[in-house]
Each structure stands twice: as structure tokens, then as C-alpha cells.
Design a protein around this motif. Structure first.
Motif, PDB file in Angstrom:
ATOM      1  N   SER A  62      46.617  43.084  40.346  1.00  0.00           N
ATOM      2  CA  SER A  62      45.190  42.893  40.098  1.00  0.00           C
ATOM      3  C   SER A  62      44.722  41.529  40.597  1.00  0.00           C
ATOM      4  CB  SER A  62      44.877  43.056  38.609  1.00  0.00           C
ATOM      5  OG  SER A  62      45.635  42.159  37.818  1.00  0.00           O
ATOM      6  N   SER A  63      45.518  40.482  40.349  1.00  0.00           N
ATOM      7  CA  SER A  63      45.142  39.144  40.799  1.00  0.00           C
ATOM      8  C   SER A  63      45.165  39.045  42.324  1.00  0.00           C
ATOM      9  CB  SER A  63      46.086  38.110  40.188  1.00  0.00           C
ATOM     10  OG  SER A  63      45.839  36.825  40.707  1.00  0.00           O
ATOM     11  N   HIS A  66      42.232  40.877  43.926  1.00  0.00           N
ATOM     12  CA  HIS A  66      40.908  40.337  43.636  1.00  0.00           C
ATOM     13  C   HIS A  66      40.691  38.924  44.154  1.00  0.00           C
ATOM     14  CE1 HIS A  66      37.794  38.501  40.899  1.00  0.00           C
ATOM     15  NE2 HIS A  66      37.146  39.546  41.382  1.00  0.00           N
ATOM     16  N   GLN A  67      41.693  38.036  44.046  1.00  0.00           N
ATOM     17  CA  GLN A  67      41.406  36.628  44.294  1.00  0.00           C
ATOM     18  C   GLN A  67      42.440  35.889  45.130  1.00  0.00           C
ATOM     19  OE1 GLN A  67      41.019  35.397  40.206  1.00  0.00           O
ATOM     20  NE2 GLN A  67      43.165  34.853  40.014  1.00  0.00           N
ATOM     21  N   SER A 159      40.809  41.251  48.822  1.00  0.00           N
ATOM     22  CA  SER A 159      40.262  39.939  48.462  1.00  0.00           C
ATOM     23  C   SER A 159      39.548  39.300  49.652  1.00  0.00           C
ATOM     24  CB  SER A 159      41.385  39.021  47.971  1.00  0.00           C
ATOM     25  OG  SER A 159      40.896  37.744  47.648  1.00  0.00           O
ATOM     26  N   GLU A 174      35.989  44.266  42.721  1.00  0.00           N
ATOM     27  CA  GLU A 174      35.549  43.935  41.368  1.00  0.00           C
ATOM     28  C   GLU A 174      36.301  44.749  40.320  1.00  0.00           C
ATOM     29  OE1 GLU A 174      33.682  41.330  40.495  1.00  0.00           O
ATOM     30  OE2 GLU A 174      33.943  40.953  42.641  1.00  0.00           O
ATOM     31  N   SER A 177      39.075  42.910  38.803  1.00  0.00           N
ATOM     32  CA  SER A 177      38.752  41.737  37.982  1.00  0.00           C
ATOM     33  C   SER A 177      38.714  42.067  36.501  1.00  0.00           C
ATOM     34  CB  SER A 177      37.399  41.147  38.411  1.00  0.00           C
ATOM     35  OG  SER A 177      36.339  42.010  38.035  1.00  0.00           O
ATOM     36  N   ASP A 178      38.723  43.355  36.162  1.00  0.00           N
ATOM     37  CA  ASP A 178      38.580  43.772  34.764  1.00  0.00           C
ATOM     38  C   ASP A 178      39.927  44.074  34.120  1.00  0.00           C
ATOM     39  OD1 ASP A 178      35.826  43.505  34.751  1.00  0.00           O
ATOM     40  OD2 ASP A 178      35.488  45.538  35.475  1.00  0.00           O
TER      41      ASP A 178
END
Length: 380
Positions: A62-63, A66-67, A159, A174, A177-178
Motif C-alpha cells: 500500500s505504501s 501510493h507514495q 505512485s 488513492e 492511502s486508506d
């Protein structure tokens, strides 16, 4: 909606593991409520078996999706292969977003991304983007704008597309991010959100404070209410917020400062806003040591926040590890995973994968676990 995720060559999982929220036709209606997926999954095993590493894998996916573009250009990819194996680590996650099922696959080393593929499925599965090394080798017509981005060896194409504001990919980025969690790729961490920050949040949200109070009262932890007080820092002049826990004896109310409140009550106070926010957003809460400091009878009430459709209309999900044995009876075999380790290699299995009628829907699971008939116990 998270449907499934998996990985291999990550920490002690050499051959890997898959964790599924899917439910088949054999699952009783009392568990499925007529839906093909679950909103809770629990993972249990001995200390050091690899439970937390499963959560680390999801935290990484997830990380990274996303980023990862925000990392330094020469930063290593934060994965840890099985005993420093030189083989790539592999990950996948399957999820539903706005009625479309997506499958994201990643192969990488600590130095670079080797490949990424993104599929979508409405009636049939189709490839929409594929990356090999730092080149987009395929993008369907709808996603063709992604061909113009400049890829980096240590950043996900998702990302990167988010950074370039490729609108067709923004909702996918997005989604990742949840995943609020007390685990990152390094392992368990105390929630980084302080009690002061949570107090400020609750001071600004009367509805959330009311829901926190209602839950604490239902748990009968001896509280009549939590109140948030506002003070001013004499040095900085800034506003500061803190909780006061109100206990009632006979007809008198007695305020208790956080320093003197029980660890379990403070933990509930710290985590309940995360659970409530996850329920509102329809995200996935990922919690290691779900049962720490909490009475076993409180745990099913937290699960109920996610399993009761009236309390969870947005299909939010909870993935957690635990050492509590009785919770297996609440989860049943379709929502419980056990983790074993043999020769320092971990493997995980859902209890409905155990053949035969050893585990039945009408019998508690905890006696079987204590009698070491289904695995996942310490070798003592």
C-alpha cells in the motif's frame, strides 16, 4: 474492497503466502450474510511465527503503490527477502473499486523494480498497464497518458502516475492511502498519532467523540464519559488538548487524567477514532496485536463494528493479528488464518483449507487449537 493479497520471498516467507477475504458457497449465511467477501480476517500463531510479517507485506504494497515517488531518488526499496536471497520479491493485491476488480502485481529487489502489471476486470480480466524495468511496454488506450511519465527504479508506476496527475490512475493511487495501521515495513509501531492529536480531533468532531463515548460505555470499562479539555501552553501560547476520563461512583463524578487511566482504556481511546474513520471511508484497518491490553470480551465488540452491516454500510475491513484464542470462535474457519514456522520458514493457511470435518461450523475452534490439532501453537 480488499479481496486478496499475497507475496513471496519476503522476510521468513520464502514460498510466500496469500490472504483472502473471499468467501465461497460453503460459508454459512451467518458469516457471509449473503456476500462473497468478508469484512474481517484474523491471523494467529506463535511468537516469531511470522504473523506480523504478513501485515508488513500489505503495509509495503500500500505504501509503495501510493507514495514511493516521494522517496529519495537513490533510496532502497524497503523489502527484506528471505535470508538475504538474491531472488526478487513478488507481491500482488486484488481489490474492487467502484464495481471494477483490479489486480496489481509487483516484482522487485531492494535496488529496483523489475516489473509491474495492472489488470482490470468487469466481465473479463484485461491488462491495462505493464512495466518492465523503467519502461512502460504496454498501456491500453484509456491509460495511454501514462506512457509520458518518467519512471524511477525505486518508485511504483502508480505512485509516479499520481505525481504526474494522470487522472485515470488517481482513484487507484488513492485507494492505497486508506490502509491505516500500526505496522510499517519494519514491523509493529505504536500508533504515531498521539493522544494529544486524537484529543484535538475529537474536540473538533462532536459526532466522533459521541461515538467513542458510546462505545466505551457499551464496553463497561467503568467510564461514564470522556471529555476533552483545552488549555494554552504558557511557553508557546498554542492551544493544547487532552482527555479527562470521567468515572462515576454512586451519584458523584470523578475526573481522572490520562496518566492515571488504565492502559486498556487509553488504547481504546487511541484506536477507536481510527476504526471509526475507517468505517466512514470504507478503508482497511490493519492492526497488529489487536488484543493487547484489552479484555477478551471487548474484542468481539470491536469486530462487530465491521461485521454488522448497519454499523458498517461502506464495507470497511479489518485485518489483524492476535494471541487471543477465543476470538477464533467468533471468526470461524472462513475468517481465520494460522501461521506456522518450520526450519525458520513461515507458511500461512486459512482454517477452511484443512481437509475433513475436524473443524465444523457448529463447534468451537479454540479447543482444537489448544489441543494442538490445527497448528499455529508454540513448540513448548
Amino acid at each position: 474492497m480488499l479481496l486478496e493479497f499475497g507475496f513471496r520471498n519476503f522476510y521468513s516467507f520464502r514460498e510466500g503466502a496469500s490472504i483472502s477475504f473471499r468467501l465461497d458457497a460453503n460459508c454459512p449465511h451467518s458469516i457471509s450474510l449473503g456476500k462473497p467477501f468478508s469484512t474481517v480476517v484474523g491471523i494467529k500463531g506463535a511468537n516469531g511465527s511470522g504473523k506480523t510479517q504478513i501485515l508488513k507485506a500489505l503495509a509495503f504494497i500500500s505504501s509503495f503503490a501510493h507514495q514511493s515517488f516521494s522517496q529519495e531518488i537513490d533510496a532502497p526499496i524497503p523489502i527484506f527477502p528471505f535470508f538475504n536471497s538474491k531472488e526478487p520479491s513478488e507481491f500482488y493485491v486484488e481489490f474492487m473499486l467502484q464495481g471494477v476488480i483490479y489486480n496489481y502485481e509487483l516484482s522487485c529487489t531492494q535496488e529496483r523494480v523489475l516489473s509491474e502489471v495492472l489488470y482490470s476486470k468487469i466481465s473479463k480480466r484485461v491488462k491495462i498497464i505493464e512495466r518492465v524495468n523503467n519502461e512502460i511496454i504496454y498501456a491500453s488506450k484509456k491509460y495511454s497518458a501514462i506512457k509520458g511519465v518518467r519512471l524511477r527504479s525505486n518508485a511504483s508506476l502508480i505512485s509516479t502516475a499520481r505525481q504526474y496527475e494522470i487522472k485515470e490512475v488517481l482513484n487507484i493511487a488513492e485507494y492505497f492511502s486508506d490502509f491505516p495501521s500500526n505496522v510499517n515495513t519494519s514491523g509493529y509501531r505504536e500508533r504515531q498519532v498521539s493522544i494529544a492529536t486524537i484529543s484535538e480531533l475529537l474536540a473538533k468532531s462532536v459526532d466522533m467523540l459521541s461515538r467513542v463515548n458510546r462505545f466505551l460505555q457499551e464496553c463497561d470499562v467503568g467510564l461514564s464519559a470522556v471529555k476533552i479539555i483545552e488549555t494554552q501552553n504558557p511557553t508557546t501560547g498554542k492551544k493544547e488538548f487532552s482527555p479527562i476520563f470521567i468515572h462515576k461512583h454512586d451519584e458523584s463524578e470523578h475526573p481522572v487524567a490520562q496518566h492515571f487511566e488504565s492502559s486498556g482504556t487509553k488504547l481504546l481511546f487511541r484506536y477507536l477514532p481510527m476504526y471509526i474513520a475507517t468505517l466512514e471511508l470504507g478503508g482497511v484497518a490493519v492492526v497488529d496485536e489487536f488484543d493487547v491490553h484489552l479484555h477478551p470480551q471487548i474484542l468481539p465488540k470491536i469486530l462487530e463494528l465491521f461485521t454488522d452491516p448497519e454499523k458498517n454500510p461502506n464495507h470497511a475491513q479489518l485485518l489483524f493479528t492476535t494471541h487471543d484464542t477465543e476470538i477464533l470462535n467468533n471468526l470461524g474457519k472462513y475468517r481465520s488464518y494460522l501461521v506456522n514456522k518450520v526450519n525458520n520458514e513461515s507458511f500461512a493457511y486459512r482454517l477452511d483449507e484443512i481437509a475433513g470435518d475436524l473443524i465444523r461450523n457448529d463447534r468451537p475452534i479454540s479447543p482444537l487449537y489448544r489441543d494442538k490439532k490445527i497448528g499455529g501453537v508454540p513448540c513448548v
